[in-house]
Scaffold this motif. Sequence first.
Motif, PDB file in Angstrom:
ATOM      1  N   HIS A   1      20.147  -9.314  40.613  1.00  0.00           N
ATOM      2  CA  HIS A   1      20.538  -8.121  41.368  1.00  0.00           C
ATOM      3  C   HIS A   1      22.029  -8.009  41.662  1.00  0.00           C
ATOM      4  CE1 HIS A   1      16.267  -7.618  41.549  1.00  0.00           C
ATOM      5  NE2 HIS A   1      16.159  -8.814  42.077  1.00  0.00           N
ATOM      6  N   GLY A   2      22.858  -8.648  40.859  1.00  0.00           N
ATOM      7  CA  GLY A   2      24.287  -8.400  40.941  1.00  0.00           C
ATOM      8  C   GLY A   2      24.577  -6.957  40.564  1.00  0.00           C
ATOM      9  N   LEU A   3      25.691  -6.420  41.101  1.00  0.00           N
ATOM     10  CA  LEU A   3      26.075  -5.030  40.828  1.00  0.00           C
ATOM     11  C   LEU A   3      27.432  -5.004  40.126  1.00  0.00           C
ATOM     12  CD1 LEU A   3      25.263  -3.325  44.264  1.00  0.00           C
ATOM     13  CD2 LEU A   3      23.789  -3.451  42.245  1.00  0.00           C
TER      14      LEU A   3
ATOM     15  N   CYS B   1      24.313  -9.905  30.800  1.00  0.00           N
ATOM     16  CA  CYS B   1      24.910  -9.931  32.143  1.00  0.00           C
ATOM     17  C   CYS B   1      25.969 -11.032  32.220  1.00  0.00           C
ATOM     18  CB  CYS B   1      23.814 -10.182  33.169  1.00  0.00           C
ATOM     19  SG  CYS B   1      24.445 -10.362  34.842  1.00  0.00           S
ATOM     20  N   PRO B   2      27.135 -10.745  32.811  1.00  0.00           N
ATOM     21  CA  PRO B   2      28.191 -11.768  32.911  1.00  0.00           C
ATOM     22  C   PRO B   2      27.803 -12.951  33.798  1.00  0.00           C
ATOM     23  CG  PRO B   2      29.069  -9.583  33.363  1.00  0.00           C
ATOM     24  CD  PRO B   2      27.572  -9.449  33.313  1.00  0.00           C
ATOM     25  N   HIS B   3      26.747 -12.833  34.594  1.00  0.00           N
ATOM     26  CA  HIS B   3      26.343 -13.951  35.453  1.00  0.00           C
ATOM     27  C   HIS B   3      25.702 -15.041  34.609  1.00  0.00           C
ATOM     28  CE1 HIS B   3      23.561 -15.675  38.750  1.00  0.00           C
ATOM     29  NE2 HIS B   3      24.741 -16.286  38.804  1.00  0.00           N
TER      30      HIS B   3
ATOM     31  N   VAL C   1      32.320 -12.206  37.753  1.00  0.00           N
ATOM     32  CA  VAL C   1      33.093 -11.996  36.529  1.00  0.00           C
ATOM     33  C   VAL C   1      32.921 -10.534  36.114  1.00  0.00           C
ATOM     34  CG1 VAL C   1      33.282 -12.675  34.108  1.00  0.00           C
ATOM     35  CG2 VAL C   1      32.710 -14.387  35.856  1.00  0.00           C
ATOM     36  N   PRO C   2      34.004  -9.867  35.706  1.00  0.00           N
ATOM     37  CA  PRO C   2      33.865  -8.477  35.267  1.00  0.00           C
ATOM     38  C   PRO C   2      32.964  -8.360  34.035  1.00  0.00           C
ATOM     39  CG  PRO C   2      36.175  -9.023  35.634  1.00  0.00           C
ATOM     40  CD  PRO C   2      35.407 -10.312  35.713  1.00  0.00           C
ATOM     41  N   ALA C   3      32.240  -7.261  33.952  1.00  0.00           N
ATOM     42  CA  ALA C   3      31.471  -6.939  32.751  1.00  0.00           C
ATOM     43  C   ALA C   3      32.423  -6.368  31.703  1.00  0.00           C
ATOM     44  CB  ALA C   3      30.387  -5.927  33.087  1.00  0.00           C
ATOM     45  N   THR C   4      32.092  -6.593  30.434  1.00  0.00           N
ATOM     46  CA  THR C   4      32.897  -6.031  29.346  1.00  0.00           C
ATOM     47  C   THR C   4      32.388  -4.629  29.041  1.00  0.00           C
ATOM     48  OG1 THR C   4      33.290  -8.214  28.413  1.00  0.00           O
ATOM     49  CG2 THR C   4      33.620  -6.327  26.946  1.00  0.00           C
ATOM     50  N   VAL C   5      33.235  -3.640  29.335  1.00  0.00           N
ATOM     51  CA  VAL C   5      32.850  -2.255  29.094  1.00  0.00           C
ATOM     52  C   VAL C   5      33.560  -1.741  27.838  1.00  0.00           C
ATOM     53  CG1 VAL C   5      32.352  -1.769  31.517  1.00  0.00           C
ATOM     54  CG2 VAL C   5      34.648  -1.373  30.628  1.00  0.00           C
ATOM     55  N   HIS C   6      32.959  -0.731  27.224  1.00  0.00           N
ATOM     56  CA  HIS C   6      33.472  -0.155  25.978  1.00  0.00           C
ATOM     57  C   HIS C   6      33.668   1.346  26.163  1.00  0.00           C
ATOM     58  CE1 HIS C   6      32.448  -3.954  24.009  1.00  0.00           C
ATOM     59  NE2 HIS C   6      31.323  -3.908  24.679  1.00  0.00           N
TER      60      HIS C   6
END
Length: 104
Positions: free
Chosen positions: A69-71, A45-47, A86-91
């Motif tokens: 519980h961040g979304l 998680c980016p948090h 912070v944005p999540a790193t997606v692939h």
Amino acid sequence: MENFVRVAAVEDLSPGSTLRLVDFDPPVTLVRDLGGDFHALDDACPHVGASLVRGVIHEDAVIECPLHHGLWCLRTGEPRKYPARVPATVHRVEVRDGGVWLSV
Ligand code: FES
């Protein structure tokens, strides 16, 4: 040219389920959203780094971190609800030949 590796069969994940891909560094969480589409994002998680493989999948391709519980949006990685900032790193993921393929 972008390379893809086969990481699962389509039938391995039912809608709303996840799979932790430990052969990647950092590990990746593969997600099948409630509509049946596949997504992949870094497992941490980016948090503060909880594993997202235990996340809850919501409508409209959103994942909820099991810890605070961040979304986040599974399509773009965009944060949707505090404490997600912070944005999540997606692939990139493709589905073909009955398999799920991840961009590496
Ligand atoms: S570790 Fe995921 S929201 Fe805090």
